[in-house]
Design an enzyme around this catalytic site. Sequence first.
Site, mmCIF file in Angstrom:
data_model
loop_
_atom_site.group_PDB
_atom_site.id
_atom_site.type_symbol
_atom_site.label_atom_id
_atom_site.label_comp_id
_atom_site.label_asym_id
_atom_site.label_seq_id
_atom_site.Cartn_x
_atom_site.Cartn_y
_atom_site.Cartn_z
ATOM 1 N N HIS A 1 2.418 78.969 112.844
ATOM 2 C CA HIS A 1 3.861 78.742 112.738
ATOM 3 C C HIS A 1 4.612 79.550 113.799
ATOM 4 C CE1 HIS A 1 7.702 78.179 110.322
ATOM 5 N NE2 HIS A 1 8.006 79.167 111.143
ATOM 6 N N GLU A 2 4.277 80.850 113.914
ATOM 7 C CA GLU A 2 4.997 81.714 114.861
ATOM 8 C C GLU A 2 4.729 81.303 116.302
ATOM 9 O OE1 GLU A 2 7.329 83.269 113.695
ATOM 10 O OE2 GLU A 2 6.650 83.329 111.629
HETATM 11 NI NI NI Z 1 9.856 79.956 111.851
#
Ligand code: NI
Length: 174
Positions: free
Chosen positions: A139-140
Amino acid sequence: MGNPCLLLKAAPVKVFDTFELHCLIQDMEDTMRHMEGAGIAAPQIGVSARVVIFGQKEEDQHQNTRYPDADRVPYTVLINPVITPMGTAMEDGWEGCLSVPGMRGVVPRYQQLHYAGFDPFGHPIERVVSGFHARVVQHECDHLDGVLYPMRIHHLKDFGFTDVFFPNQDFQDD
Ligand code: NI
């Protein structure tokens, strides 16, 4: 969401252990803490650089009550990350994001991966992770390539307001 900075491919960090880099990381950490996030990427505070932070410091472990099912992810500052999936197995899971407040969606992610990068002093970091840890990293790192999690949702019926899907639960966002 909607800010053009979130759609850019962020630039690699070229020089480590600088005042500027440490200030950026402090700003990111303060923002993540203030918003009670599980992770944050530099473009989320308007800086298009390949820097992400995720996980919890040991002294913040009491916050685990907010995320009881998740394995603890060690606090990590990861710069210029490179992700290599291990195998093709994907896993669906709910995600939220500090840049998409109040919403959650089901996102498929690689179940296991290898990641490499550097800490703020330029020391290499290398890990093999799976499950929630692998999800947070994906996600990051997506934030560094201009990808927000709603772009990865397969079925838009699995995207909506947190307090509608989970009326009695408290969540961290990334
Ligand atoms: Ni985010």
